[in-house]
Design a protein around this motif. Structure first.
Motif, PDB file in Angstrom:
ATOM      1  N   ASP A  59     -96.736 -14.321  30.316  1.00  0.00           N
ATOM      2  CA  ASP A  59     -97.011 -12.900  30.548  1.00  0.00           C
ATOM      3  C   ASP A  59     -96.064 -12.309  31.589  1.00  0.00           C
ATOM      4  O   ASP A  59     -95.719 -11.130  31.527  1.00  0.00           O
ATOM      5  N   LYS A  60     -95.640 -13.131  32.563  1.00  0.00           N
ATOM      6  CA  LYS A  60     -94.713 -12.645  33.587  1.00  0.00           C
ATOM      7  C   LYS A  60     -93.399 -12.186  32.961  1.00  0.00           C
ATOM      8  O   LYS A  60     -92.720 -11.292  33.477  1.00  0.00           O
ATOM      9  N   LEU A  61     -93.028 -12.821  31.844  1.00  0.00           N
ATOM     10  CA  LEU A  61     -91.787 -12.466  31.150  1.00  0.00           C
ATOM     11  C   LEU A  61     -92.027 -11.538  29.968  1.00  0.00           C
ATOM     12  O   LEU A  61     -91.085 -11.157  29.275  1.00  0.00           O
ATOM     13  N   HIS A  62     -93.303 -11.235  29.721  1.00  0.00           N
ATOM     14  CA  HIS A  62     -93.688 -10.368  28.598  1.00  0.00           C
ATOM     15  C   HIS A  62     -93.245 -10.963  27.257  1.00  0.00           C
ATOM     16  O   HIS A  62     -92.706 -10.260  26.392  1.00  0.00           O
ATOM     17  N   ILE A  63     -93.454 -12.285  27.120  1.00  0.00           N
ATOM     18  CA  ILE A  63     -93.108 -12.972  25.879  1.00  0.00           C
ATOM     19  C   ILE A  63     -94.283 -13.840  25.445  1.00  0.00           C
ATOM     20  O   ILE A  63     -95.218 -14.070  26.221  1.00  0.00           O
ATOM     21  N   SER A  64     -94.215 -14.339  24.217  1.00  0.00           N
ATOM     22  CA  SER A  64     -95.284 -15.187  23.710  1.00  0.00           C
ATOM     23  C   SER A  64     -95.206 -16.575  24.343  1.00  0.00           C
ATOM     24  O   SER A  64     -94.163 -16.983  24.862  1.00  0.00           O
TER      25      SER A  64
END
Length: 259
Positions: A177-182
């Motif tokens: 979530d910190k990288l906004h990825i799955s």
């Protein structure tokens, strides 16, 4: 030689602040980093830069920078004379602003240089020279990291968080979530960058921390397991033996005999 004229940090100005000096006879250097958004005029071109930007101005070129977009202007800066080749011939683009990768550390260096300059210590000049050299190294690192994708830099920052606190109950989903990825893409990126899965990396970090506790503390194995992120001492012991080849108790005895 580095002869500091003035060194200061955390200097605040209002939102209308402008600094403009076109005197060609100016013979001093200026190193500066901003805490706030700012603009710079370089050879007639306007650069709009985010907070945490640095610039190294040599003598004789015009100085023109200021607050931008209604924000108060805040900066650290050092005005100085020098003939040191690690400054005059450095890899930093002279007179061009660039974003910092480790702003807090360079801010600390500005404070230390200002402090050394104020105090009349025995090793004042050599200390200032060493701090300047470290400052230039960190600024050069910023240029290196600026060439890496932002996502990869953020991934490096996450790995550093894990390394600094491996005992925390980290969740892969939260890290992704910190990288906004799955989660799946996070696993792929992590292995691609570091050659190991995030889970394996974290286990290795925890076992290394456990080894340090076992060798240098009198904590019980149960307490060490808790400090290293394990709620179950049996699970901790199994992972430790798989990683180190011996049990935590055997490792501690080995360390004692080695001393």
């Amino acid at each position: 030689m580095i002869d500091i004229i003035y060194a200061t940090y955390d200097i605040g100005h209002d939102a209308n602040f402008i600094y403009h000096d076109e005197n060609p006879a100016r013979d001093w250097w200026l190193i500066m980093q901003t805490h706030s958004k700012a603009y710079f005029i370089i050879n007639g071109q306007k650069y709009i830069m985010p907070a945490e930007t640095a610039i190294l101005y040599p003598p004789h070129i015009p100085l023109h920078y200021g607050a931008y977009d209604g924000e108060a202007f805040n900066n650290d800066w050092i005005r100085f004379y020098t003939d040191e080749s690690f400054i005059t011939d450095c890899k930093i683009p002279i007179g061009i602003p660039f974003e910092l990768s480790d702003y807090n550390f360079t801010h600390y260096l500005f404070k230390q240089i200002a402090s050394e300059n104020f105090m009349d210590n025995t090793y004042k000049q050599s200390s200032i020279r060493l701090l300047f050299r470290l400052m230039l190294h960190k600024l050069e690192e910023s240029l290196f990291y600026s060439s890496i994708y932002t996502q990869d830099r953020d991934l490096m920052a996450i790995r550093l968080e894990l390394k600094n606190n491996p005992g925390y109950p980290w969740k892969i989903a939260q890290l992704a979530d910190k990288l906004h990825i799955s989660v799946g893409y996070f696993h792929t990126l992590y292995r691609k960058n570091f050659g190991v899965s995030c889970t394996e990396d974290l286990i290795n970090m925890r076992i290394e921390l456990a080894k340090d506790y076992l060798e240098h503390s009198t904590l019980t194995i149960y307490a060490i397991a808790l400090n290293c992120g394990y709620n179950n001492v049996e699970h901790f012991s199994r992972q430790f033996k798989k990683n180190a080849g011996i049990s935590p108790g055997e490792y501690r005895k080995k360390c004692i005999h080695r001393k």
